[in-house]
Design a protein around this motif. Structure first.
Motif, PDB file in Angstrom:
ATOM      1  N   LYS A  22       0.838  -1.207   0.000  1.00  0.00           N
ATOM      2  CA  LYS A  22       0.000   0.000   0.000  1.00  0.00           C
ATOM      3  C   LYS A  22       0.873   1.256   0.000  1.00  0.00           C
ATOM      4  O   LYS A  22       0.580   2.230  -0.705  1.00  0.00           O
ATOM      5  N   ARG A  76      -4.613  -5.165  -3.629  1.00  0.00           N
ATOM      6  CA  ARG A  76      -5.951  -4.581  -3.762  1.00  0.00           C
ATOM      7  C   ARG A  76      -6.122  -3.491  -2.706  1.00  0.00           C
ATOM      8  O   ARG A  76      -5.929  -3.728  -1.516  1.00  0.00           O
ATOM      9  N   ASP A  78      -8.934  -0.502  -1.691  1.00  0.00           N
ATOM     10  CA  ASP A  78     -10.288   0.025  -1.931  1.00  0.00           C
ATOM     11  C   ASP A  78     -10.952  -0.670  -3.112  1.00  0.00           C
ATOM     12  O   ASP A  78     -11.500  -0.029  -4.035  1.00  0.00           O
ATOM     13  N   SER A  79     -10.888  -1.995  -3.105  1.00  0.00           N
ATOM     14  CA  SER A  79     -11.519  -2.854  -4.115  1.00  0.00           C
ATOM     15  C   SER A  79     -10.936  -2.675  -5.510  1.00  0.00           C
ATOM     16  O   SER A  79     -11.532  -3.111  -6.504  1.00  0.00           O
ATOM     17  N   LYS A  80      -9.762  -2.069  -5.606  1.00  0.00           N
ATOM     18  CA  LYS A  80      -9.114  -1.879  -6.893  1.00  0.00           C
ATOM     19  C   LYS A  80      -7.759  -2.564  -6.887  1.00  0.00           C
ATOM     20  O   LYS A  80      -6.986  -2.421  -5.935  1.00  0.00           O
ATOM     21  N   SER A  81      -7.456  -3.313  -7.939  1.00  0.00           N
ATOM     22  CA  SER A  81      -6.199  -4.039  -8.037  1.00  0.00           C
ATOM     23  C   SER A  81      -5.108  -3.152  -8.636  1.00  0.00           C
ATOM     24  O   SER A  81      -5.346  -2.441  -9.621  1.00  0.00           O
TER      25      SER A  81
END
Length: 300
Positions: A22, A76, A78-81
């Motif tokens: 992250k 991933r 926030d639901s984004k890869s």
């Protein structure tokens, strides 16, 4: 910093405590590059296989080898890869292998003590002895020593990984930048201990800011002096540099109503410091002249 100093390229260098996927995605999103330590033993299977694969290593000597590999990972947020395309610099050294083995021997001893004596479990677990302890709940809380984990760890003795984003950097540049981290850690230590940045004995906001500004300026001067000494091939520790000027003292005596001084013996480092600063040393003895005190440091 980019706007204020006109820096076109920023590279963040940090240890593995900050190396989360992250964080890496965030740094790239704001246009920064990075150099981060990579923890091999807890890395992916692909990374471990790449480290142990002998092909691709360059031997600088029989005691040191390195290789540079492409390194991909996904995360991933926030639901984004997000795809992370990096480089991994892997080094192995005999010196580090010996250190890793010695460090692990202490953990192994704690783990074996824990297995042999259940009554010591609580205290040993707090001291890092649990790494090689295997607990099998299906067998009446059977406790055993994890030989398999020990074998896995031994395979990676001496290896070290550095993950970085800028593929144009050479291995020498990456290692040089990462090894500079110790200087930051030392600077904090020097500020807190040698320069006595803490504890703080003032309480108003202006006084607190002034205290830290003075400590910081002292650190800058310390580092500048280190730089000039290094340019002359002289490498002194922080303690040695600070001790040298303090050792430059005189003894004041009065003879026949005349004030004279006798120079006390200073450390060898004091002469080197005077040399790089372009200052002349005081004579071994002479009459005191109140008009010429320059850099003279007297005992209180």
């Amino acid at each position: 910093m980019k706007e204020q100093y006109g820096i076109s390229k920023m590279i963040i260098t940090a240890d593995r405590g900050l190396n989360s996927k992250k964080n890496l995605v965030f740094l790239k999103s704001i246009g920064f590059e990075y150099i981060m330590s990579y923890k091999i033993r807890s890395g992916s299977k692909a990374a471990k296989a790449m480290v142990l694969e002998e092909e691709g290593y360059t031997y600088s000597s029989t005691d040191f080898k390195w290789k540079k590999c492409g390194f991909q990972s996904t995360v991933r947020i926030d639901s984004k890869s997000h795809e992370i395309q990096d480089q991994l610099l892997v080094t192995w050294s005999l010196k580090r292998e010996r250190k890793d083995r010695k460090d692990r021997e202490r953990i192994v001893e704690k783990s074996r003590n824990l297995v042999e004596s259940k009554s010591r479990m609580k205290s040993e677990m707090k001291k890092g002895g649990k790494k090689y302890v295997q607990l099998t709940l299906m067998e009446d809380d059977q406790i055993s020593f994890n030989e398999k984990q020990l074998e896995i760890d031994e395979r990676f003795d001496g290896y070290y990984g550095i993950e970085y984003s800028d593929a144009t950097l050479t291995p020498e540049q990456v290692l040089g930048a990462y090894h500079g981290l110790w200087k930051i850690e030392e600077s904090f230590r020097v500020l807190k201990s040698n320069l006595e940045a803490r504890p703080i004995y003032v309480w108003s906001e202006d006084s607190i800011q002034g205290h830290f500004v003075l400590c910081y300026l002292a650190l800058v001067l310390q580092r500048l002096l280190e730089y000039h000494l290094h340019e002359k091939g002289i490498d002194f520790s922080t303690e040695a540099i600070q001790t040298a000027p303090r050792s430059a003292t005189i003894t004041s005596v009065n003879m026949d109503n005349t004030d004279i001084f006798i120079k006390n013996k200073a450390t060898e480092g004091f002469t080197d410091i005077l040399g790089v600063l372009g200052l002349e040393d005081i004579p071994p003895f002479g009459k005191k002249d109140k008009r010429k005190r320059a850099y003279l440091h007297t005992k209180k």
